[in-house]
Design a protein around this motif. Sequence first.
Motif, PDB file in Angstrom:
ATOM      1  N   PRO A  87       0.802  -1.226   0.000  1.00 15.99           N
ATOM      2  CA  PRO A  87       0.000   0.000   0.000  1.00 15.99           C
ATOM      3  C   PRO A  87       0.832   1.272   0.000  1.00 15.99           C
ATOM      4  O   PRO A  87       0.398   2.300  -0.540  1.00 15.99           O
ATOM      5  CB  PRO A  87      -0.824  -0.121   1.288  1.00 15.99           C
ATOM      6  N   GLY A  88       2.021   1.239   0.611  1.00 12.50           N
ATOM      7  CA  GLY A  88       2.856   2.437   0.636  1.00 12.50           C
ATOM      8  C   GLY A  88       3.271   2.871  -0.753  1.00 12.50           C
ATOM      9  O   GLY A  88       3.133   4.041  -1.122  1.00 12.50           O
TER      10      GLY A  88
ATOM     11  N   ALA B 232       0.248   4.154  -2.762  1.00 11.28           N
ATOM     12  CA  ALA B 232      -0.128   5.535  -2.447  1.00 11.28           C
ATOM     13  C   ALA B 232       0.825   6.524  -3.113  1.00 11.28           C
ATOM     14  O   ALA B 232       0.401   7.574  -3.623  1.00 11.28           O
ATOM     15  CB  ALA B 232      -0.133   5.735  -0.933  1.00 11.28           C
TER      16      ALA B 232
ATOM     17  N   VAL C 266      -6.793   3.694  -3.232  1.00  9.85           N
ATOM     18  CA  VAL C 266      -5.928   4.024  -2.090  1.00  9.85           C
ATOM     19  C   VAL C 266      -6.763   4.484  -0.902  1.00  9.85           C
ATOM     20  O   VAL C 266      -6.488   4.123   0.252  1.00  9.85           O
ATOM     21  CB  VAL C 266      -4.893   5.094  -2.500  1.00  9.85           C
ATOM     22  N   GLU C 267      -7.804   5.275  -1.166  1.00  7.37           N
ATOM     23  CA  GLU C 267      -8.678   5.723  -0.065  1.00  7.37           C
ATOM     24  C   GLU C 267      -9.411   4.539   0.566  1.00  7.37           C
ATOM     25  O   GLU C 267      -9.580   4.484   1.787  1.00  7.37           O
ATOM     26  CB  GLU C 267      -9.687   6.757  -0.577  1.00  7.37           C
TER      27      GLU C 267
ATOM     28  N   SER D  79      -7.057   2.853   2.832  1.00  5.20           N
ATOM     29  CA  SER D  79      -6.760   3.606   4.054  1.00  5.20           C
ATOM     30  C   SER D  79      -7.958   3.695   4.982  1.00  5.20           C
ATOM     31  O   SER D  79      -7.837   4.183   6.103  1.00  5.20           O
ATOM     32  CB  SER D  79      -6.280   5.020   3.698  1.00  5.20           C
TER      33      SER D  79
ATOM     34  N   ASP E 272     -11.080   5.240   4.278  1.00 11.11           N
ATOM     35  CA  ASP E 272     -12.051   6.310   4.036  1.00 11.11           C
ATOM     36  C   ASP E 272     -13.003   5.852   2.927  1.00 11.11           C
ATOM     37  O   ASP E 272     -12.856   6.189   1.755  1.00 11.11           O
ATOM     38  CB  ASP E 272     -11.342   7.603   3.642  1.00 11.11           C
TER      39      ASP E 272
ATOM     40  N   THR F 258      -4.901  -4.590   3.434  1.00 13.44           N
ATOM     41  CA  THR F 258      -5.019  -3.141   3.221  1.00 13.44           C
ATOM     42  C   THR F 258      -6.439  -2.716   3.579  1.00 13.44           C
ATOM     43  O   THR F 258      -6.703  -2.321   4.707  1.00 13.44           O
ATOM     44  CB  THR F 258      -4.647  -2.786   1.776  1.00 13.44           C
ATOM     45  N   TRP F 259      -7.373  -2.847   2.629  1.00 13.58           N
ATOM     46  CA  TRP F 259      -8.730  -2.380   2.934  1.00 13.58           C
ATOM     47  C   TRP F 259      -9.457  -3.285   3.913  1.00 13.58           C
ATOM     48  O   TRP F 259     -10.421  -2.863   4.568  1.00 13.58           O
ATOM     49  CB  TRP F 259      -9.536  -2.198   1.647  1.00 13.58           C
TER      50      TRP F 259
ATOM     51  N   GLY G  94      -4.320   4.588  13.879  1.00 14.38           N
ATOM     52  CA  GLY G  94      -4.719   5.273  12.648  1.00 14.38           C
ATOM     53  C   GLY G  94      -6.007   4.817  12.017  1.00 14.38           C
ATOM     54  O   GLY G  94      -6.083   4.700  10.797  1.00 14.38           O
ATOM     55  N   TRP G  95      -7.029   4.569  12.819  1.00 13.38           N
ATOM     56  CA  TRP G  95      -8.309   4.145  12.248  1.00 13.38           C
ATOM     57  C   TRP G  95      -9.331   5.281  12.236  1.00 13.38           C
ATOM     58  O   TRP G  95     -10.512   5.057  12.114  1.00 13.38           O
ATOM     59  CB  TRP G  95      -8.875   2.961  13.037  1.00 13.38           C
TER      60      TRP G  95
END
Length: 777
Positions: free
Chosen positions: A395-396, A399, A419-420, A423, A425, A565-566, A595-596
């Motif tokens: 994922p890094g 992004a 990517v969202e 992460s 969102d 990731t997701w 980071g959630w």
Amino acid sequence: MSELRAAFVGRDRERAALHACAGRARSGRPALVLVDGPPGVGKTALVRSALEGFRVLAASGDPLESSFDYGFAQQWLHDGVSGDPIDVGARLLGVLTGSEEPVALVADDAQWADAPSVRALAFALRRLHAGNVLVVVVTRDEPPDGLRRSLSEATRLSLTGLSVAELGELAAHLCPVPLGAAALDRLRAHTGGSPLHAEALLRQTSPDVLADPMARLPAPRGHAMDVQDRLGRLDERTRALVRAAGVLGEECPLWQAERLAGVPGAILLLDAAVAAGLLVHRVGGELMVGFPDPLTRAAVYEGLRPGERARLHRDAAVICPDPVDQVRHRIGAVSRADDAFAREVAAFAREQGASGNWEVAADHLECAARLTASPRERGVLRAEAVHALLLAGRPGRAAELAREPNAHPGARAFAAGLVEEASGDRARARGLLERAWLDREPAFEGAVATALARLCLSDGLLPEGHRWAFRASGVGAGFVHMVSRFAAGRTADVLDLRLPDPAVAAPGELDLLTGRAAVRLWTGDAAGALADLRGVPGEVAETLRCLAEVRSGAWDDALSRRPGTWTAPYTVAAQAMVHAARGEVATARTLLSHGWGAVSGLARMFLDAAAAFADQVEAGDPDPEIAPGAGFAACAGMLPIAPGGRREAALSPDPFERARAEFADGSNLRRSGRRTDAAVRLRAACDAFRALGATPFLERSMRELAACGRSNDALTAQESTVAGLVVAGLTNKEIARRLTLSVKTVEYHLSNVFAKLGVSSRTALVALLVRGQPRRA
């Protein structure tokens, strides 16, 4: 920034230990230090940082001088040195102890010290009992044989390469622009974390090259010159072999290097290349050759003239049997944009993706993007590469690539939306993916619909989810098709679908198996879900495996799963609940705090349910009335489980939910005076909680059982007496005196009490027994 500061990034512990030894030496107590580590790791600079205030006697080894007698001792004593090592050692000891000021003796690169100097130093060290003396021996691995005994009590500091975080700190001082995590990962892999080489590259290399994952990182200039010097000393045939190996990669079969170099009998040339430190070899079925480190290979590769390099790559594409290697070498031979070849590379990448080789697919899609002259096509290929990177678990880098300029609006929105979603969102991801659909291309049309179906179905937006699932295609489409059918009430269609064993399933069938596993999990068949998922790759499958293992009681297996990731919030929520159920609330909270904040929808519900569960456990009342969807049932799958109650929980295949139901029924039976019936239920709950390691629940169940006037196993009279005295607050020694027993006997009886009552501490034993006494045998 000073060279000293760069050298000491990440060396705080080692510096502190070395400075402590230096302080001890200044106070009159001799200190011995052994510093080891590979070349360039910063050993010499570390030692120099601690020598302020010392009169330094320094010697440094050289492989060309290791056969000269007293080469080291001459550097320490300066005057002519000869004679017996005992006499030289006595003289050295006098110099070390005869000075009023602190003295530091340093033996750098001691692996090349001559034997007489080693014997003289060993003689001095064995007699060094007082004085303001610091002795530091610096070596690449172990000290010379003659010093090992003398240094057995030395403070040993073993230096390794800097971590990615430490390289980031170094880069922050040296680079005009920040380097991302992926670039720092590449830098560490390339240099082994060597501060010397990393600092040189950061000073000498453009940040654009450092940040570009497709660019070849060079070797530092000094290292490259040394490699080329060693290469130039070899005969022409051996040089050709080394250069061919440099084109073929970090490692290759010797026969491939031989054919590419055009040097029959290459095995006869290998010794010279190995002796020069340019190649290494390994036997594993066939003889493999490679380089000692990536920097050496980079120096050899850079030394090739452009035309020679292109020719070797073209020839290598013919020699190598692996299709991936063939395409890689064809790409290496290209010197300008080529749309036809870009389309060929892109097609190859998509084939690799269809076979599940997402890492290879991502790399080749990025290569194809660089080969095309069309900005719009480049944008599509970059967006596809972002998709492949996410599927490969990177994922890094995904992004980073999504943030790069993209001339195709739809592709740009597609990449950003994925990517969202990764992460967390989900709302922003849906908006971007819907925009991508308006300006879609055939290359990513099906993937956009699949992602939108996944988002809508997991958020309970069933009509929209069905509509997008109908349009979905490509990786993940089979999963959303199955989920869509289940959400539409067609559960039998899903469960009755005939699918092959995962071991022989095609990629599309693996997708369907993943979807059916999700449906099995949602309908309470965790065992069936695990059977469908056996060996199935992908992050959705891994997350479902974790959830199914939680529901089937395989908690240790569930904790071993790596979040994707997701899907990461679902895995993390389930693992946090396991930790909380075992009484590890701090660990659960740590997982839930990373980071959630942007996570929404069902993923947010999972995380909130896990947090609420941890709160219940921490409050000391972790098992109120069994409610629909309570506890682990709230985190069973990616859709809410159908409501149930205590009766359903008692019949559940989930051992934890079943144990909670047994506990609740047993507690109610005890309160109504039916103690015998209550004890049966409570013993069953105790057994299940103990097997799962659910300590808080086990302890509460044991208290209930004790309140029935029973325990899980009858205690002997002596065990009961010992347990009672523990409850009264006596220590083991006090109990031993009162009962006229040895302390070990008391400990033996107490260990039996702990085992029989299912507790692991005196505190837990007291909490268990305060409401009733264990029954004697």
